[in-house]
Scaffold this motif. Structure first.
Motif: not given
Length: 220
Positions: A39-40, A50-53, A74-83, A88-99
């Motif tokens: 996002f940023t 170009a715009t984020a979208q 996820c980074e565009i959904d969060r907005g603000g500065i993208s770290y 990585a923390c978000f993706l671990e949660r999203k794919y828990a049990g599949q990773l």
């Protein structure tokens, strides 16, 4: 499922990104590559962005037709500065049990010397399997290039130094991926100047840039 992610401005995404993702899947055994448009970014001011979208839609267009590739919002959904740490923390949660194993984190060797300045760099290096990709050296028009901000000295479109890469202090896998002399900066420059760029992006991205007249598009 083995999953790796590749973040960036993708301004625009180009075939070099797709070639790298395909190489990682084929040679390192990953099942899925997530493309994460920022996002940023914390380390640069994006030139002629170009715009984020728009950038997200171009990533979606680039990934269409290959089930191994996916746009992650996820980074565009969060907005603000993208770290990357937050992603990585978000993706671990999203794919828990599949990773299977750790997430793979792909980035260019040009960013290696600044990695220690990233948010939670040491913890990020433990959480993810770092995959350092080779990038070709190039000189580009400063009018179209991104600018480093704050304590950062590198940009994703600038050349990297193999000597510095060899000193990268964190566990990583340095790969010898195919060298494709293409950059987002060069594409933006070519679009704005009316030079040839048609086959530097895939069909969907080309049509999107043309339809939305991004980067000063002139009739092709």
């Amino acid at each position: 499922m083995k999953i790796a992610f590749l973040g960036g401005s993708f301004n625009p995404i180009h075939i070099g990104h797709l070639i790298l993702a395909d190489w990682v899947c084929k040679n390192l055994g990953y099942d899925k590559i997530l493309f994460v448009p920022v996002f940023t970014p914390p380390h640069k001011e994006m030139a002629d962005a170009a715009t984020a979208q728009d950038r997200l839609e171009m990533v979606r267009a680039a990934c269409a037709g290959d089930p191994r590739f996916e746009a992650e919002t996820c980074e565009i959904d969060r907005g603000g500065i993208s770290y990357t740490w937050d992603t990585a923390c978000f993706l671990e949660r999203k794919y828990a049990g599949q990773l299977e194993g750790k997430l793979g984190l792909i980035f260019g060797g040009d960013l290696a010397s600044d990695f220690d300045k990233w948010n939670h760099a040491g913890e990020l290096a433990k959480k993810c399997d770092i995959i350092l990709a080779v990038r070709p050296e190039r000189q580009e028009d400063e009018r179209f290039a991104n600018r480093a901000v704050g304590v950062y000295s590198h940009d994703e479109d600038n050349p990297f130094c193999r000597e510095k890469l060899s000193d990268f202090p964190f566990p990583c896998r340095k790969i010898e991926n195919p060298q494709v002399d293409i950059s987002s900066t060069g594409i933006r420059e070519a679009v704005a100047m009316g030079r040839g760029w048609r086959y530097l992006v895939n069909e969907g991205v080309f049509e999107y840039i043309k339809e939305h007249k991004l980067y000063g598009f002139k009739d092709y």
